[in-house]
Design a protein around this motif. Structure first.
Motif, short mmCIF file in Angstrom:
data_model
loop_
_atom_site.label_atom_id
_atom_site.label_comp_id
_atom_site.label_asym_id
_atom_site.label_seq_id
_atom_site.Cartn_x
_atom_site.Cartn_y
_atom_site.Cartn_z
N GLY A 103 3.57 -38.13 38.21
CA GLY A 103 4.03 -38.34 39.46
C GLY A 103 2.60 -38.33 40.19
N GLN A 104 2.55 -38.70 41.35
CA GLN A 104 1.10 -38.83 42.12
C GLN A 104 1.43 -38.80 43.83
OE1 GLN A 104 -1.63 -42.46 41.89
NE2 GLN A 104 -2.74 -40.91 40.97
N SER A 105 0.89 -37.99 44.14
CA SER A 105 0.90 -38.16 45.80
C SER A 105 -0.52 -38.78 46.19
CB SER A 105 1.20 -36.98 46.50
OG SER A 105 0.30 -35.82 46.06
N GLU A 106 -0.76 -39.70 46.89
CA GLU A 106 -1.86 -40.51 47.02
C GLU A 106 -3.15 -39.70 47.72
OE1 GLU A 106 -4.70 -42.25 50.18
OE2 GLU A 106 -2.78 -41.55 50.46
N GLY A 107 -4.07 -39.32 46.78
CA GLY A 107 -5.21 -38.63 47.47
C GLY A 107 -5.30 -37.16 47.26
N TYR A 108 -4.02 -36.86 46.56
CA TYR A 108 -3.91 -35.29 46.36
C TYR A 108 -3.43 -34.60 45.51
CZ TYR A 108 -1.85 -30.67 47.68
OH TYR A 108 -1.62 -29.42 47.76
N MET A 109 -2.61 -35.03 44.57
CA MET A 109 -1.95 -34.32 43.38
C MET A 109 -1.48 -35.40 42.31
SD MET A 109 1.33 -31.85 43.09
CE MET A 109 0.65 -30.54 44.30
N ASP A 110 -1.78 -34.94 41.31
CA ASP A 110 -1.27 -35.76 39.96
C ASP A 110 -0.07 -34.58 39.27
OD1 ASP A 110 -2.68 -37.90 40.27
OD2 ASP A 110 -4.24 -37.47 38.95
N SER A 111 0.86 -35.18 38.81
CA SER A 111 1.77 -34.14 38.25
C SER A 111 2.34 -34.62 37.03
CB SER A 111 2.86 -34.00 39.22
OG SER A 111 2.42 -33.07 40.46
N TYR A 112 2.66 -33.83 35.94
CA TYR A 112 3.15 -34.14 34.67
C TYR A 112 4.17 -33.34 34.41
CZ TYR A 112 -1.93 -35.25 35.13
OH TYR A 112 -3.27 -35.70 35.65
N HIS A 113 5.19 -33.94 33.54
CA HIS A 113 6.43 -33.23 33.18
C HIS A 113 6.68 -33.70 31.56
CE1 HIS A 113 10.30 -31.54 32.70
NE2 HIS A 113 10.79 -32.88 32.64
N PHE A 114 6.90 -32.88 30.85
CA PHE A 114 7.73 -33.00 29.42
C PHE A 114 8.79 -31.96 29.06
CE2 PHE A 114 7.60 -31.63 24.85
CZ PHE A 114 7.75 -32.96 24.33
N LYS A 115 9.66 -32.66 28.51
CA LYS A 115 10.91 -32.00 28.15
C LYS A 115 11.44 -32.26 26.90
CE LYS A 115 15.83 -30.70 29.66
NZ LYS A 115 16.66 -31.01 30.81
N LEU A 116 11.68 -31.46 26.09
CA LEU A 116 12.26 -31.38 24.77
C LEU A 116 13.73 -30.79 24.70
CD1 LEU A 116 12.22 -32.51 21.87
CD2 LEU A 116 11.05 -30.54 21.18
N ALA A 117 14.70 -31.46 24.56
CA ALA A 117 15.95 -30.69 24.59
C ALA A 117 16.87 -31.20 23.45
CB ALA A 117 16.92 -31.17 25.87
N HIS A 118 17.65 -30.17 22.99
CA HIS A 118 18.52 -30.19 21.84
C HIS A 118 19.78 -29.47 21.70
CE1 HIS A 118 19.71 -31.61 17.73
NE2 HIS A 118 19.79 -30.16 17.40
#
Length: 466
Positions: free
Chosen positions: A256-271
């Motif tokens: 995800g990204q907010s223009e000119g402010y933040m980059d965000s990342y997510h990872f999920k492993l579920a079982h």
């Protein structure tokens, strides 16, 4: 100025592409065929008109840690809401609309304490910085969106005033009603593969009446500062992919990204393991980096979760570790700075008052619920107890260290099983939250307030008209 116009044009183009281009496939159909001529009736035949009546009462006392050390009223109000939502079917199996709104009114409120303006269930202008010390009654749209589906529903899209959800990155605030973005989203399901992309240029939490732009500034910066050229964010957007294997293992990745402010990342492993009545587990990673000093490098939260059932019992065990160096000193679960200016989709929520997200903080949660059907001789009753403990909290530059906090919770719930009120939920929740550094006052650690006693009572009565 040209840059802003270009970005807004790009946003409009993206939404239009998501909504209009798929509909162009209609032109290839035989516009005179009996099947085409009749299929629009599904728009009404499959429509649903539903809503709910809601009641929320809260008494929250907070310790005046740096003052007399005693508990004083912090929130005291009772608020009612009523919601109505229309969800059409799909005309020609392709196009439909969703429209919904709600009204909210305080039935009782302590107006001598301005913090009650922030109760989040009635209204407060359009921004945290625009209040006059009193909450407002009124009504607001929560949904006014065009929706499309094609390829037998494998691909769907929507745009307008709507709710957007991208796993781990982009979601909405809730009171009883959801927050609302001005934007669009496209989603696809192809066997075990799920793909989505969403974009928006404005948002309103459910305690604001109208949508507002995004900002790099905090809640109380004032409108002129919040939306200055320096702090204005023209759009936020996010994409995600999830693959679910045949054995139930699911892997999710998001950006995800907010223009000119933040980059965000997510990872999920579920079982889910076939033990203990079904043991659901996950590892989750949330990371964010800003273009200013709010974060010094990548800030992150990592979590391990486990949930299982045994007879009448349900169990949850979760742990979390946060790193958030920089001016913020705590992890933001959203793409903009101010609370209610946008919202993320962090799955870790313990209903234990604190966010448990200070720099370097480690935290554990354990909860047990039990159905009381076998004890009270009637279905629908359950109780729950839970607790959370956090330690090693620091500010963003590790000049303040060693923070500790803990909370204990108790819940009683009853859901009506039969009759005209079937599905109505009554819930009483109590939290005893404790900051072990009360004498230093609230926000001595960036996102940690002093000790609280919090009592919440909910009545949720859903209904369907058609």
């Amino acid at each position: 100025m040209e840059k802003v116009i270009f970005k807004r044009a790009a946003l409009s183009a993206a939404v239009v592409a998501a909504l209009v281009v798929p509909g162009m496939a209609l032109a290839a159909q035989d516009m005179m065929s009996p099947t085409y001529g009749k299929s629009y009736e599904a728009f009404a035949d499959d429509a649903k008109l539903s809503g709910g009546l809601f009641y929320f009462q809260r008494e929250r006392d907070r310790k005046q840690g740096a003052g007399d050390g005693q508990y004083h009223t912090n929130l005291s109000h009772s608020t009612a809401q009523a919601a109505l939502n229309f969800n059409s079917g799909y005309a020609w199996d392709t196009i439909g609309v969703d429209v919904g709104g709600f009204a909210a009114a305080n039935l009782a409120v302590d107006e001598s304490n301005p913090v009650n303006e922030e109760n989040e269930f009635s209204f407060w202008g359009n921004s945290w910085s625009q209040g006059d010390g009193h909450s407002e009654n009124g009504a607001s749209l929560s949904n006014a969106a065009l929706k499309l589906k094609f390829m037998d529903g494998a691909i769907t899209a929507k745009g307008g005033l709507t709710q957007l959800y991208v796993p781990g990155v982009m979601g909405v605030n809730w009171s009883y009603q959801p927050g609302t973005y001005r934007g669009g989203q496209i989603e696809g399901n192809f066997g075990g593969l799920y793909l989505t992309y969403a974009i928006a240029d404005e948002y309103k939490a459910p305690w604001f009446k109208d949508t507002n732009g995004f900002s790099k500034a905090g809640n109380y910066a004032g409108a002129a500062t919040q939306y200055s050229d320096e702090n204005q964010i023209d759009y936020i957007h996010a994409l995600a992919a999830r693959y679910t294997f045949e054995n139930g293992t699911a892997v999710t990745g998001s950006f995800g990204q907010s223009e000119g402010y933040m980059d965000s990342y997510h990872f999920k492993l579920a079982h889910k393991f076939d033990v203990l009545g079904g043991l659901s587990t996950s590892y989750q990673f949330y990371g964010s980096d800003t273009d200013n000093n709010d974060y010094d490098g990548l800030a992150w939260q990592q979590a391990l979760t486990a949930a299982w059932n045994y007879a009448q019992y349900g169990f949850r065990l979760e742990g979390m570790w946060t790193k958030a160096e920089g001016d913020m000193g705590n992890y933001l679960p959203r793409l903009t700075k101010g609370y209610g200016n946008s919202q993320g989709a962090n799955e870790i929520w313990w209903d234990s008052r604190s966010d448990w997200n200070e720099n370097n903080e480690k935290a554990l949660f354990f909860g047990v619920t039990r159905s009381l059907d076998d004890l009270v001789g009637a279905p629908g009753w359950s109780v729950g107890v839970s607790g959370a403990y956090g330690w090693d909290a620091e500010d963003g530059y590790s000049t303040v260290t060693g923070g500790k906090e803990w909370a204990a919770n108790f819940d009683v719930m009853y859901t009506v099983q039969d009759g005209k009120l079937k599905g109505t939920l009554f819930k009483l929740h109590y939290t005893d939250y404790n900051n072990e550094q009360d004498e230093k006052g609230s926000w001595y650690y960036p996102n940690m307030f002093t000790s609280e006693h919090d009592v919440k009572f909910h009545i949720i009565m859903p209904f369907t008209i058609m």
